[in-house]
Design an enzyme around this catalytic site. Structure first.
Site, PDB file in Angstrom:
ATOM      1  N   GLN A 191       0.835  -1.195   0.000  1.00 31.06           N
ATOM      2  CA  GLN A 191       0.000   0.000   0.000  1.00 31.06           C
ATOM      3  C   GLN A 191       0.873   1.248   0.000  1.00 31.06           C
ATOM      4  OE1 GLN A 191      -2.462  -2.000   3.433  1.00 31.06           O
ATOM      5  NE2 GLN A 191      -3.398  -0.024   3.049  1.00 31.06           N
ATOM      6  N   GLU A 226       0.242  -1.876   4.663  1.00 39.30           N
ATOM      7  CA  GLU A 226       0.606  -0.463   4.829  1.00 39.30           C
ATOM      8  C   GLU A 226       2.066  -0.371   5.239  1.00 39.30           C
ATOM      9  OE1 GLU A 226      -2.038   2.070   7.105  1.00 39.30           O
ATOM     10  OE2 GLU A 226      -0.450   3.532   7.442  1.00 39.30           O
ATOM     11  N   ARG A 304      -5.861   7.006  17.033  1.00 37.93           N
ATOM     12  CA  ARG A 304      -7.218   6.866  16.492  1.00 37.93           C
ATOM     13  C   ARG A 304      -8.159   6.275  17.549  1.00 37.93           C
ATOM     14  NH1 ARG A 304      -9.797   7.564  11.723  1.00 37.93           N
ATOM     15  NH2 ARG A 304      -7.918   8.286  10.695  1.00 37.93           N
ATOM     16  N   THR A 434      -4.085  10.188  11.161  1.00 33.96           N
ATOM     17  CA  THR A 434      -3.910  10.827  12.467  1.00 33.96           C
ATOM     18  C   THR A 434      -2.541  11.513  12.554  1.00 33.96           C
ATOM     19  OG1 THR A 434      -3.090   8.747  13.429  1.00 33.96           O
ATOM     20  CG2 THR A 434      -5.437   9.227  13.659  1.00 33.96           C
ATOM     21  N   ALA A 503      -6.031   4.842   5.576  1.00 31.45           N
ATOM     22  CA  ALA A 503      -6.826   5.792   6.340  1.00 31.45           C
ATOM     23  C   ALA A 503      -8.057   6.251   5.558  1.00 31.45           C
ATOM     24  CB  ALA A 503      -5.975   6.992   6.782  1.00 31.45           C
ATOM     25  N   GLU A 706     -13.083   2.652   5.546  1.00 31.37           N
ATOM     26  CA  GLU A 706     -13.117   2.126   6.908  1.00 31.37           C
ATOM     27  C   GLU A 706     -14.385   2.383   7.699  1.00 31.37           C
ATOM     28  OE1 GLU A 706      -9.326   4.293   7.616  1.00 31.37           O
ATOM     29  OE2 GLU A 706      -8.843   2.450   8.673  1.00 31.37           O
TER      30      GLU A 706
HETATM   31  N1  LUZ Z   1      -2.777   4.723   8.667  1.00 31.89           N
HETATM   32  C1  LUZ Z   1      -2.045   5.700   9.204  1.00 31.89           C
HETATM   33  C2  LUZ Z   1      -4.087   4.661   8.860  1.00 31.89           C
HETATM   34  O1  LUZ Z   1      -0.834   5.704   9.033  1.00 31.89           O
HETATM   35  N2  LUZ Z   1      -2.643   6.666   9.903  1.00 31.89           N
HETATM   36  C3  LUZ Z   1      -3.963   6.690  10.129  1.00 31.89           C
HETATM   37  O2  LUZ Z   1      -4.476   7.578  10.771  1.00 31.89           O
HETATM   38  C4  LUZ Z   1      -4.722   5.639   9.606  1.00 31.89           C
HETATM   39  N3  LUZ Z   1      -6.030   5.582   9.829  1.00 31.89           N
HETATM   40  C5  LUZ Z   1      -6.707   4.577   9.346  1.00 31.89           C
HETATM   41  C6  LUZ Z   1      -6.072   3.605   8.610  1.00 31.89           C
HETATM   42  N4  LUZ Z   1      -4.776   3.650   8.368  1.00 31.89           N
HETATM   43 MO1  MOS Z   2      -4.850   1.531   6.812  1.00 39.82          MO
HETATM   44  S1  MOS Z   2      -5.829   0.264   8.172  1.00 39.82           S
HETATM   45  O1  MOS Z   2      -3.782   0.657   5.859  1.00 39.82           O
HETATM   46  O2  MOS Z   2      -6.155   2.150   5.899  1.00 39.82           O
END
Ligand code: LUZ
Ligand code: MOS
Length: 751
Positions: A191, A226, A304, A434, A503, A706
Site C-alpha cells: 500500500q 501499509e 485513532r 492521524t 486511512a 473504513e
Molecule cells: N494509517 C495511518 C491509517 O498511518 N494513519 C492513520 O491515521 C490511519 N487511519 C486509518 C487507517 N490507516
Molecule cells: Mo490503513 S488500516 O492501511 O487504511
C-alpha cells in the site's frame, strides 16, 4: 467496464506478482523464521543449507550492506534477527535458490540455536512489567473526576477484543530486479510504495533514487500491506543485490498467517457516568493495546483509538489513556478501522451496561447522547455539518423502535430454542491520517497528442476502486469521455514521496491531486482555445469532449484542441499536489482538528441465536450511510458491504488462537473462520443519505473504506441481546469475538 479491474478479476485474468512470468535467471526466496517467541544468544549455522542442491545463498543479518532496520516510527525492528529473537515467526535468515522447492529445503536445513527466555503475550502483563513501546498517551477534557460524585449511575468494567487476520487473497509478495548502474526495480504488493523504496534503500545503503518501486494492483490489503509489505520487499531486494539476479519472494498462506501482524488485540477498562435521564456525564477509558514485539504503527493506531473513545456520543468530560504494550507476538499493525473499532466497541459495551443499569433502552440512551452540530469533541474539534442525528433518525424511521421491539419480543415468545436480539449503532468516524504530515499526495497527468489521457497518482489499487474514482475525477475535470482516460501503475519514479493508500483517504487525497493537475491542463487548454476561437476565455469550458462556449458546442472538439495545442507548443502534462487543508493538532495540549471531516451513519443488526448449539446467524441488517455525493455509488456500496462483513467477522466470528507458547494455532483456513457467502446470506439494506455533498473532499464525496466497518460491531450486541433473552437477568459479557464457544459457555451459566 465500471470498476477498472472488475472484468479481469472476474475472469481470473488480473495478474498478481506471484503470477508474473519469471524474468530470466530469477531466484526464489524462502525465509527462515524464529521457532520461539523470545530468546537471546542467537546463532545460525547455514553450512548444511548451503550444500542443498539448488541453493545459491543463505543470507543473514551479516550480509546486509546498509542498516538492518525497518522500523518506521521508531527504529526498533531489524529486518533479519541479530542476536535476539522477539517473536515466533520473526525472519532470521533468507535462502535464495534456483527453485521454490530448493529454497524451502534450504530454509529447513538452516540450524537456529539460542537460549530461550520467557515470553509475555498479555498486554496488561507487559504494562505491569513496564514493557511499553513508548510513553503512554492521555487525552483529557472536562473534569472527569467531578463527574463520579455528581452522577446518578456509574457503570464500569473490563472489555477484551481480539485481533483479526487481514486475509488479503494475495499473500505478501515481492519481485526484485537488478538494473544497470547499481539500480534496482522492485515490484511489491504494498500500500506504500514510497515506504518500500525508503526501507529497501536503507537496508542496501543506497539513495532512494537508486530504488524504483512499482505496484500494478494488490489482491487486497486492508492495512496489512501499509507497513508490513516492506520487510518482504526489502528481503527480495537484498537477495537481488547480493546475487545480481532477480529474486521473487511470495509467502505461502501459512507463513503469511504466522509471520505477519494483525489487528491489535485490546484490553480496556471503562467507566461511564450518567444522570437520571440517561445523559452521559463522564467517561474514562484505559486502552491496553497489545502492540506485539515492535512499534510498527501502534502510536498512530492508539491515537485513532483515543479520538474515537466516545464513539458518536457527546460527553462533557472524557479521560482516555492508551498504553502500547510490548509483547512477544508478531508486531500488530494497521487494519481497516485502525484502532477505532476497539474503542467504539468498548464505548458501546458501556452503553449496553448503562442500558441495563438504568432501565432506559439503549436506543434512547444513544439518541439522547448523539453528537450534535457545533459540539466540541473531547479532542477539541468542532463538529460541523454533523449528520449523526440525521442518519440515526432515518434508520429509526425505517425501523420504528416499537415495531423493532415487538418483532424481537414476539419471535422470542414464540420460540424456545431460538432467540433474537437487535442492536443499533451510530457512527462518527474521523477521516484523515492521524499523523498530520501524512495528509498529502501528488499526481502526474499526461494528455497525449491524440487526446488520450494517462493519470498517475500515489494511490494503490487494492480492489477498493480508487482507480475508478480517480478516473472519474479526471474525466469530469477535463470534460471528456471516461474511455479516454487510463490510470497508470503506481510508480515511485512517476509520483514521489507518496503516503500509503490508507486511512480511507485514497480517493480524497489522490483524487484531489489528480483534480489539481487536470485543472492546470484545463486552464492552459482553455487559454489556448480562446486564442484559436477568438472568444473570451471566461465564456469557454470543456464538456462532452468538446470546447463549449456559454455551454454550447464552440466547434472545437477535444482531440482537435489537443492536437492544435501540441502544434502550438502548449505543455500537455501537469503535476498536481494536494495537502489536506485545515488540519492542526497540538500534541502537548491534545487539542486540535485532526480530521478533515467525519463520516456518519447508523446500522441496525438483527441476530438469531440457536440456544442449544450457541451458534448464531444474522437475520437482517439495515444501514444508513453518509457517503457524501459518491463519485461512484456502486463502488461505495461494495465498500460498505465488504467493510460491514469484515466488521461482523471481527465481532462474532474470527478467532485468533495462540498457544501458551505464543504460537498461532489458528494458522490455517480450516481453523480460522471468516465471513463467507453463507455467513453473509441475509438481506442488507443500504441507504445512502441524499443531499449530502461534502465540502471537504473531492467532488463532494466522502471517504468510504473504513467507516462502515464499525457497523459490524452492532452484530456483537445483537447476539449478546439474544443471549440475554435466553438467560434473562444474567447480564452481559464483553469478550470479542462473540464466538459460538463463548455463547455456549454463557448459556451454560458461565460468562
Ligand atoms: N494509517 C495511518 C491509517 O498511518 N494513519 C492513520 O491515521 C490511519 N487511519 C486509518 C487507517 N490507516
Ligand atoms: Mo490503513 S488500516 O492501511 O487504511
Amino acid at each position: 467496464m465500471k470498476h477498472l479491474d472488475t472484468a479481469a478479476h472476474t475472469r481470473g485474468e488480473a495478474p498478481f506478482i506471484a503470477d508474473l512470468d519469471l524474468p530470466p535467471g530469477c531466484l526464489h526466496a524462502a525465509v527462515v523464521e524464529s521457532p520461539v517467541p523470545h530468546a537471546h544468544r542467537l546463532r545460525l549455522d547455514a553450512s548444511v543449507a548451503e550444500q542443498v542442491p539448488g541453493v545459491v545463498r543463505v543470507l543473514t543479518a551479516a550480509d546486509i550492506p546498509g542498516d538492518n532496520q525497518i522500523g518506521g516510527v521508531i527504529l526498533d525492528e531489524p529486518l533479519l534477527a541479530d542476536g535476539a529473537l522477539h517473536f515466533a515467526g520473526q525472519p532470521v535468515a533468507m535462502v535464495v535458490a534456483e527453485s521454490p522447492a530448493a529454497a524451502r529445503r534450504g530454509a529447513a536445513a538452516v540450524t537456529v540455536s539460542y537460549e530461550e527466555l520467557p515470553g509475555v503475550f498479555d498486554p496488561r502483563e507487559a504494562a505491569a512489567a513496564g514493557q511499553l513501546i513508548m510513553a503512554s498517551r492521555m487525552l483529557e477534557c472536562g473534569d472527569v473526576d467531578a463527574a463520579w460524585p455528581r452522577c446518578d449511575v456509574v457503570v464500569s468494567g473490563r472489555v477484551d477484543s481480539g485481533g483479526q487476520e487481514h486475509l488479503y487473497f494475495e499473500t505478501q509478495s515481492a519481485l526484485a530486479l537488478p538494473l544497470e548502474a547499481g539500480r534496482l526495480r522492485l515490484l511489491s504488493a504494498t500500500q506504500s510504495p514510497t515506504l518500500v523504496q525508503r526501507v529497501a534503500a536503507r537496508v542496501l545503503g543506497l539513495p532512494m533514487n537508486a530504488v524504483e518501486v512499482e505496484v500494478t494492483r494488490l489482491g487486497g490489503a486492508f492495512g496489512g500491506k501499509e507497513d508490513q509489505a516492506a520487510p518482504w520487499a526489502a528481503l527480495a531486494a537484498l537477495g537481488a543485490w547480493v546475487t545480481g539476479r532477480p529474486v521473487k519472494l511470495v509467502l505461502s498462506r501459512r507463513d503469511d498467517l504466522r509471520m505477519t501482524g494483525k489487528r491489535h488485540p485490546y484490553s480496556t477498562d471503562f467507566r461511564l457516568a450518567l444522570d437520571a435521564e440517561g445523559k452521559f456525564l463522564g467517561l474514562e477509558l484505559d486502552f491496553y493495546q497489545n502492540a506485539g514485539a515492535a512499534c510498527d504503527l501502534s502510536p498512530a493506531i492508539i491515537a485513532r483509538s483515543l479520538y474515537h473513545a466516545a464513539g458518536a456520543y457527546r460527553i462533557p468530560a472524557v479521560r482516555a489513556a492508551g498504553y502500547m504494550c510490548r509483547t512477544n507476538l508478531p508486531p500488530f499493525t494497521a487494519f481497516r478501522g485502525f484502532g477505532a473499532p476497539q474503542a467504539i466497541w468498548a464505548m458501546e459495551a458501556a452503553v449496553s451496561k448503562a442500558a441495563e443499569a438504568t432501565g432506559i433502552p439503549a436506543l434512547e440512551l444513544q439518541r439522547r447522547n448523539l453528537l450534535r452540530e457545533g459540539d466540541l469533541t473531547h479532542y477539541g474539534m468542532k463538529m460541523e455539518d454533523c449528520r449523526a442525528g440525521r442518519a440515526f433518525e432515518l434508520l429509526l424511521s425505517r425501523n420504528p423502535a416499537a415495531r423493532l421491539k415487538a418483532e424481537i419480543d414476539d419471535f422470542n415468545a414464540a420460540h424456545g430454542d431460538r432467540k433474537r436480539g437487535s442492536w443499533v449503532i451510530p457512527l462518527a468516524f474521523g477521516v484523515s491520517f492521524t499523523k498530520l504530515m501524512m495528509n498529502q499526495g501528488g499526481a502526474l497527468v499526461h494528455v497525449f497528442n491524440d487526446g488520450s489521457v494517462s493519470v498517475s497518482t500515489g494511490a494503490v489499487e487494492m480492489g477498493q476502486g480508487v482507480g475508478r474514482k480517480v478516473l472519474v475525477v479526471a474525466a469530469r475535470t477535463l470534460g471528456i469521455p471516461e474511455g479516454l482516460v487510463r490510470i497508470e501503475r503506481t510508480r515511485t519514479a512517476t509520483v514521489a514521496n507518496t503516503m500509503p493508500t490508507a486511512a480511507s483517504t485514497g480517493s480524497d487525497i489522490n483524487g484531489a491531486a489528480a483534480l489539481a493537475a487536470c485543472e492546470e491542463i484545463r486552464k492552459r487548454l482553455l487559454a489556448f482555445a480562446a486564442t484559436v476561437l477568438g472568444a473570451p476565455e471566461d465564456e469557454l469550458s470543456l464538456g462532452n469532449g468538446l470546447v463549449l462556449r456559454g455551454g454550447r458546442d464552440a466547434g472545437l472538439a477535444w482531440k482537435d484542441l489537443v492536437a492544435k495545442a501540441h502544434e502550438a507548443r502548449v505543455d500537455l502534462s501537469a503535476h498536481g499536489f494536494y495537502a489536506t487543508p485545515g488540519l492542526f493538532y497540538d500534541m502537548k495540549a491534545e487539542r486540535g482538528s485532526p480530521f478533515a471531516y467525519h463520516v456518519y451513519g447508523a446500522a441496525l443488526v438483527v441476530a438469531e441465536l440457536d440456544t442449544l448449539r450457541g451458534s448464531s446467524r444474522i437475520v437482517r441488517a439495515d444501514l444508513v450511510h453518509d457517503g457524501g455525493v459518491p463519485i461512484d455509488a456502486l463502488v461505495d456500496r461494495g465498500q460498505i458491504e465488504g467493510a460491514f462483513a469484515q466488521g461482523l467477522g471481527w465481532a462474532i466470528l474470527e478467532d485468533l488462537v495462540y498457544g501458551k507458547d505464543g504460537k498461532l494455532l489458528s494458522d490455517t483456513l480450516s481453523t480460522y473462520k471468516l465471513p463467507d457467502m453463507k455467513f453473509m446470506d441475509f438481506p442488507i439494506d443500504i441507504e445512502l443519505l441524499d443531499d449530502a455533498a461534502n465540502a471537504k473532499a473531492v467532488l463532494g464525496s466522502k471517504a468510504v473504506g473504513e467507516p462502515p466497518f464499525q457497523y459490524g460491531i452492532a452484530g456483537y450486541f445483537a447476539v449478546l441481546e439474544a443471549l440475554k433473552a435466553a438467560r434473562p437477568g444474567a447480564g452481559g459479557f464483553f469478550d470479542l469475538p462473540l464466538t459460538q464457544e463463548k455463547a455456549l459457555r454463557f448459556l451454560d451459566g458461565g460468562n
